[in-house]
Structure formats: structure tokens, C-alpha cells
Design a protein around this motif. Structure first.
Motif, PDB file in Angstrom:
ATOM      1  N   SER A   1      46.605  26.025  34.450  1.00  0.00           N
ATOM      2  CA  SER A   1      46.656  27.553  33.701  1.00  0.00           C
ATOM      3  C   SER A   1      46.718  27.624  32.676  1.00  0.00           C
ATOM      4  O   SER A   1      46.124  28.575  32.315  1.00  0.00           O
ATOM      5  CB  SER A   1      48.419  27.936  33.181  1.00  0.00           C
TER       6      SER A   1
ATOM      7  N   ASP B   1      47.690  41.031  32.082  1.00  0.00           N
ATOM      8  CA  ASP B   1      46.917  40.831  33.232  1.00  0.00           C
ATOM      9  C   ASP B   1      47.378  39.189  32.817  1.00  0.00           C
ATOM     10  O   ASP B   1      47.240  38.988  31.476  1.00  0.00           O
ATOM     11  CB  ASP B   1      45.524  41.151  32.961  1.00  0.00           C
TER      12      ASP B   1
ATOM     13  N   SER C   1      44.523  30.999  32.719  1.00  0.00           N
ATOM     14  CA  SER C   1      44.933  32.150  33.522  1.00  0.00           C
ATOM     15  C   SER C   1      46.713  31.955  34.009  1.00  0.00           C
ATOM     16  O   SER C   1      47.091  30.458  33.499  1.00  0.00           O
ATOM     17  CB  SER C   1      44.740  32.789  34.647  1.00  0.00           C
TER      18      SER C   1
ATOM     19  N   LYS D   1      44.505  36.781  33.572  1.00  0.00           N
ATOM     20  CA  LYS D   1      44.045  36.313  32.336  1.00  0.00           C
ATOM     21  C   LYS D   1      43.782  36.988  30.862  1.00  0.00           C
ATOM     22  O   LYS D   1      43.278  35.906  29.872  1.00  0.00           O
ATOM     23  CB  LYS D   1      42.324  36.839  33.403  1.00  0.00           C
TER      24      LYS D   1
END
Length: 179
Positions: free
Chosen positions: A36, A101, A41, A103
Motif C-alpha cells: 500500500s 479514492d 494506494s 489512490k
């Protein structure tokens, strides 16, 4: 200076997840948190083979670990084509995926310094409040044993029953008892 590192949510430690987890579950979670961070992300797609190479866990261990991590609210996962899994990192405090989101970075917000509230004291309470003196307990008489041990001069020692602790006074106690 520290070498490059990755982070874990503080709630992971503070909510005492670790003692409830087995080694394989911790290894999978560490692998997911590393990925991550590496790919910026909160959604990680990875095969079991890649997880095994990175953290050394058997495929059955990973299967059980996925289920347990989801049960604890640390991740959500789904299987996709190609023997891959898509993992979504969840907020350990809520057990749900982070909003927005995956990201998009989540910026940590420092807590605002809270100033102590100054509460005005009610005049009624201020006027009726009085200082009450608590009477002291009468001093216990100093035993002869305490006087011999020079503990009799200290009122604390005699008030709390520590004077002559190991001696028999006036035939009290049982000599058969080892303490």
C-alpha cells in the motif's frame, strides 16, 4: 536517519489487534501495508505467490489469514482473474474502508490544542462552600514491642498496625501458622 520505511495505523497497535492475531495474519497484513505504501494506494492487487515470496507464508495460511483480517475489520478482499486478490485496506478504528479514492492520499490532521474552558463559578456555590475539617483519628497506644523497636515514636507506624508486626502481643496469633 532512518532508511525508507512504511507505516502502520496507530489503531492497529492501540486497539490490541496484535495479541489476537496469528503469525500468518500479521505477515499478510505487513505485506499489504508495505505494498500500500509502495504503490501509494489503499487498494492492493497481489497473488498468493507474491505474498509467499515477500513474507513466507503457506497458501492455506494466507487463506485463513485473509478471512481473519476481514473479520477483524482490517481489510476487505475479493478474488479476481489470474489467481489474484484485490485487498482494500480498512481503517482499524472503524473496520470500514477509508472514504474517497484509494489512490488519493489521506492527510493526517493534527488535533487542535484544546484550551481548558474557564467556567465562571456560580456566586451561590461560592458563598455556600465551606471548608470542613476532618477530625484526626485518635492515636493508638504504643505497644511495648514497638517502643523497643523504636517504632513507637512514629505515629504512622503505630496507626497503621505496622509496629511489632512479627511479634505476638498479649498471646495473639497462632504459633502453628508459618506467617
Amino acid at each position: 536517519m532512518l532508511e525508507p520505511f512504511f507505516g502502520l495505523p496507530q489503531a492497529f497497535i492501540r486497539s490490541s489487534f496484535c495479541p489476537k492475531m496469528k503469525e500468518g495474519e500479521i505477515r499478510l497484513y505487513l505485506c499489504l501495508m508495505h505494498r500500500s505504501e509502495r504503490y501509494s494506494s489503499r487498494e492492493v492487487t497481489i497473488t498468493d505467490d507474491d505474498v509467499r515470496k515477500e513474507v513466507g507464508a503457506a497458501s492455506r495460511t494466507l487463506c485463513n489469514a485473509r478471512k481473519k483480517l476481514q473479520e477483524l475489520g482490517l481489510i476487505q478482499y475479493r478474488k479476481v482473474a489470474g489467481n489474484k486478490y484485490v485487498y482494500v485496506i480498512c481503517n482499524p478504528a472503524t473496520g470500514k474502508p477509508y472514504p474517497e479514492d484509494p489512490k488519493k492520499p489521506i492527510r493526517y490532521k493534527k488535533r487542535e490544542k484544546q484550551e481548558p474552558e474557564s467556567r465562571p463559578q456560580s456566586p451561590v456555590i461560592a458563598e455556600t462552600a465551606a471548608i470542613v475539617e476532618v477530625p484526626k483519628a485518635p492515636e493508638a497506644p504504643v505497644s511495648q514491642k514497638a517502643a523497643e523497636n523504636r517504632l513507637g515514636d512514629d505515629p504512622y507506624m503505630t496507626e497503621h498496625g505496622l509496629a511489632g508486626l512479627f511479634g505476638n502481643r498479649d498471646g495473639e496469633g497462632n504459633d502453628d501458622v508459618p506467617f
